[in-house]
Design an enzyme around this catalytic site. Structure first.
Site, PDB file in Angstrom:
ATOM      1  N   SER A  40     -36.996  23.425  47.106  1.00 30.67           N
ATOM      2  CA  SER A  40     -36.569  23.359  45.719  1.00 30.67           C
ATOM      3  C   SER A  40     -36.303  24.792  45.231  1.00 30.67           C
ATOM      4  CB  SER A  40     -37.602  22.628  44.858  1.00 30.67           C
ATOM      5  OG  SER A  40     -37.070  22.315  43.596  1.00 30.67           O
ATOM      6  N   ASP A 122     -30.168  13.385  46.031  1.00 31.39           N
ATOM      7  CA  ASP A 122     -30.884  14.331  45.177  1.00 31.39           C
ATOM      8  C   ASP A 122     -30.135  14.507  43.853  1.00 31.39           C
ATOM      9  OD1 ASP A 122     -32.188  16.517  44.017  1.00 31.39           O
ATOM     10  OD2 ASP A 122     -32.475  17.527  45.932  1.00 31.39           O
ATOM     11  N   HIS A 154     -34.851  14.305  45.690  1.00 39.48           N
ATOM     12  CA  HIS A 154     -35.403  15.659  45.635  1.00 39.48           C
ATOM     13  C   HIS A 154     -36.883  15.585  45.991  1.00 39.48           C
ATOM     14  CE1 HIS A 154     -35.018  19.843  44.454  1.00 39.48           C
ATOM     15  NE2 HIS A 154     -36.203  19.757  43.872  1.00 39.48           N
TER      16      HIS A 154
END
Length: 177
Positions: A40, A122, A154
């Site tokens: 991330s 995502d 995600h």
């Protein structure tokens, strides 16, 4: 977490570099031997560190990381735009910073082997972020392994995918120890 707002790439990047230098000076770590893994925001930082400071690393793993602040800003839903201006800035008024802090700006410096992991669904860091960095790196002849999880967003919502990615990362990194 609040300190990165409006400064995704400068201060946090240098904090990481200072930490690496500390580990080298205090504990005898060898420059160029670090295996870098991030997911991330950490994936974004792994890409940026790889592009701006490749001399520290032996191999890099990016999991769901932002590669281009311009495309990232424009890929989120409209109702996210106000918070995006707080987090990363405005692509028009902060164009110079967006360019400076986008990992894709430093493709030619990304010379270490990489593994990129991305969820096809995502909504935060869309697959285009990983696709564009992988395609550009491959076009310049860089070694990039790319794993897209067709049934993830995600992060990991399925244990089988978490296990698959962990095994893939371990296999990748073991080649460099």
């Amino acid at each position: 977490m609040k300190l990165v707002e409006g400064d995704w790439g400068y201060g946090p990047r240098l904090d990481n570099v200072h930490c690496l230098d500390y580990m080298i000076e205090e504990y005898g770590y060898k420059k160029g031997e670090t295996l870098l893994v991030g997911g991330s925001y950490g994936g974004y930082m792994a890409l940026l560190l790889h592009g701006r400071h490749p001399e520290y690393f032996k191999a890099v793993v990016d999991i769901f990381g932002v590669s281009n602040l311009f495309s990232f800003y424009h890929s989120v839903p409209d109702f996210w735009k106000p918070i995006m201006k707080t987090w990363i800035g405005d692509p028009e008024t902060d164009k110079e910073r967006f360019t400076r802090d986008s990992p894709i700006t430093y493709l030619s410096s990304m010379t270490k082997p990489m593994l990129v992991v991305q969820g096809a669904n995502d909504p935060r860091v869309v697959q285009e972020e990983s696709d564009q960095i992988v395609e550009a790196l491959r076009a310049q002849g860089s070694e990039v392994d790319y794993l897209v999880l067709d049934d993830e967003g995600h992060g990991f919502s399925k244990k089988k995918n978490e296990i698959k990615v962990t095994k893939k990362i371990n296999e990748f990194l073991l080649k460099f120890v």
